[in-house]
Design a protein around this motif. Sequence first.
Motif, short mmCIF file in Angstrom:
data_model
loop_
_atom_site.label_atom_id
_atom_site.label_comp_id
_atom_site.label_asym_id
_atom_site.label_seq_id
_atom_site.Cartn_x
_atom_site.Cartn_y
_atom_site.Cartn_z
N ASP A 176 0.82 -1.22 0.00
CA ASP A 176 0.00 0.00 0.00
C ASP A 176 0.85 1.27 0.00
O ASP A 176 0.33 2.37 0.26
CB ASP A 176 -1.07 0.01 1.11
CG ASP A 176 -0.61 -0.49 2.47
OD1 ASP A 176 0.58 -0.87 2.59
OD2 ASP A 176 -1.42 -0.49 3.41
N ILE A 214 11.58 0.82 -7.23
CA ILE A 214 10.69 0.53 -6.10
C ILE A 214 10.64 -0.97 -5.86
O ILE A 214 10.31 -1.73 -6.76
CB ILE A 214 9.26 1.02 -6.38
CG1 ILE A 214 9.25 2.51 -6.74
CG2 ILE A 214 8.34 0.74 -5.19
CD1 ILE A 214 7.89 3.02 -7.18
N ASP A 267 -1.39 2.24 7.09
CA ASP A 267 -1.09 3.62 7.45
C ASP A 267 0.42 3.75 7.62
O ASP A 267 1.11 2.78 7.89
CB ASP A 267 -1.77 3.95 8.79
CG ASP A 267 -2.02 5.44 8.93
OD1 ASP A 267 -1.67 6.19 8.02
OD2 ASP A 267 -2.59 5.82 9.97
N PHE A 314 4.86 8.42 -1.99
CA PHE A 314 4.46 9.49 -2.91
C PHE A 314 3.51 10.47 -2.24
O PHE A 314 2.87 10.14 -1.23
CB PHE A 314 3.81 8.89 -4.16
CG PHE A 314 4.76 8.08 -5.00
CD1 PHE A 314 5.87 8.67 -5.58
CD2 PHE A 314 4.56 6.72 -5.19
CE1 PHE A 314 6.76 7.93 -6.36
CE2 PHE A 314 5.43 5.97 -5.96
CZ PHE A 314 6.53 6.57 -6.55
N GLY A 315 3.42 11.67 -2.81
CA GLY A 315 2.53 12.69 -2.25
C GLY A 315 1.94 13.55 -3.34
O GLY A 315 1.96 13.19 -4.53
N HIS A 316 1.44 14.68 -2.96
CA HIS A 316 0.78 15.59 -3.89
C HIS A 316 1.75 16.09 -4.97
O HIS A 316 2.95 16.20 -4.73
CB HIS A 316 0.20 16.78 -3.13
CG HIS A 316 -0.97 16.38 -2.30
ND1 HIS A 316 -2.27 16.47 -2.74
CD2 HIS A 316 -1.03 15.85 -1.06
CE1 HIS A 316 -3.08 16.02 -1.80
NE2 HIS A 316 -2.36 15.63 -0.76
N LEU A 317 1.19 16.36 -6.12
CA LEU A 317 1.97 16.85 -7.25
C LEU A 317 1.18 17.97 -7.92
O LEU A 317 -0.05 17.97 -7.88
CB LEU A 317 2.18 15.73 -8.28
CG LEU A 317 3.05 14.55 -7.85
CD1 LEU A 317 2.86 13.40 -8.82
CD2 LEU A 317 4.52 14.98 -7.81
N ASP A 358 0.57 15.55 -13.31
CA ASP A 358 0.96 14.15 -13.48
C ASP A 358 2.44 14.03 -13.81
O ASP A 358 3.00 14.87 -14.52
CB ASP A 358 0.18 13.51 -14.64
CG ASP A 358 -1.30 13.33 -14.33
OD1 ASP A 358 -1.75 13.70 -13.23
OD2 ASP A 358 -2.01 12.82 -15.22
N VAL A 359 3.04 12.96 -13.34
CA VAL A 359 4.42 12.62 -13.71
C VAL A 359 4.37 11.27 -14.41
O VAL A 359 3.96 10.27 -13.82
CB VAL A 359 5.33 12.54 -12.46
CG1 VAL A 359 6.72 12.03 -12.84
CG2 VAL A 359 5.43 13.90 -11.77
N ARG A 360 4.78 11.26 -15.67
CA ARG A 360 4.79 9.99 -16.42
C ARG A 360 6.16 9.34 -16.32
O ARG A 360 7.17 10.01 -16.23
CB ARG A 360 4.41 10.21 -17.89
CG ARG A 360 3.00 10.72 -18.06
CD ARG A 360 2.33 10.31 -19.38
NE ARG A 360 0.90 10.39 -19.24
CZ ARG A 360 0.11 9.37 -18.94
NH1 ARG A 360 0.61 8.15 -18.81
NH2 ARG A 360 -1.18 9.53 -18.78
#
Lengths: 175, 175
Positions: A12, A130, A139, A144-147, A150-152
């Motif tokens: 997760d 990864i 939890d 990863f977090g907010h961007l 988009d990141v391809r």
Amino acid sequence: MRTSVFVGVSLDGFLARKNDSYDFLAPHMGEDNGYDAFMADVDVVVLGRRTYEVVLTFPEWPYGDRLVVVLSTNLSELTPPEAANCELSRGPPRHVVEDLERRGFHHAYIDGGATIQSFLRDGLVHDITIGRFPVLIGDGLPLFGHLAKDVRLELRRVSSSPSGGVRSEYRVLAS
Amino acid sequence: MRTSVFVGVSLDGFLARKNDSYDFLAPHMGEDNGYDAFMADVDVVVLGRRTYEVVLTFPEWPYGDRLVVVLSTNLSELTPPEAANCELSRGPPRHVVEDLERRGFHHAYIDGGATIQSFLRDGLVHDITIGRFPVLIGDGLPLFGHLAKDVRLELRRVSSSPSGGVRSEYRVLAS
């Protein structure tokens, strides 16, 4: 200068639990996950303050004599182990990269959740590997977090380990 | 009765954007992702209300004449397309599974973020297949959520697609 991320996460997507424990990765430790080969090419490490403090609890300093840049906006000085070669930086990521490039470094290993996220947001990560392990922890500290957008990425390679880890290697595509 | 999850997510673990759009999966549509083979074995579908409403916008009802159980604590009735065979249920997951088992169903496809999470929390998912696509979207509807305790899985198979999707098939281990 090339910048790489190399991390292990739960299925997760967590790097660690909220208390910084990564006990859930224990069943997968000791497998060859490609980390040593990766590190052999790295000549500078950029760590978030939180990750740095976790690393300080390790029995041995894991980065040899490589330069380790610790990012923090709060700390005013570092007290690293004697053998360690550490510098404090307040960032931002672009300044860190420009400074290291100017000094001739060729491959930086970027580590720590908040640090990885800020380098990604600023378009300053070239490669991401990864290792994803077969446990849901529900939890924790997310990779990863907010961007802003988009990141391809491009998948370069996938492999699996005997214990059920899935390692995916990506190149970040220019946006 | 076997219960399976079969989903596609962004590399950062989102099923869809906050507005329910899954445009980021478009570059990967049309590839054989194993869905047809999976669905051939499924005789009942359990959908969250939100996913059900997204499916209603599709040009064609995708589940044929299979029974589709829609989980909602708010809806008082469904108005599905004419060909569809839908039932409304308030849950909880264990009651849904027991009821379907009693009625002789052998393989349920569990879909929708909140629904998958509630079935996982209640230990009612046997298999999870995740197609993970090489894009970070930063925010959206997460596949996974909070859990009362860790859920361990066993990796059964990994494969990658020409467009860079990584499909991992897991069996959920009894806790």
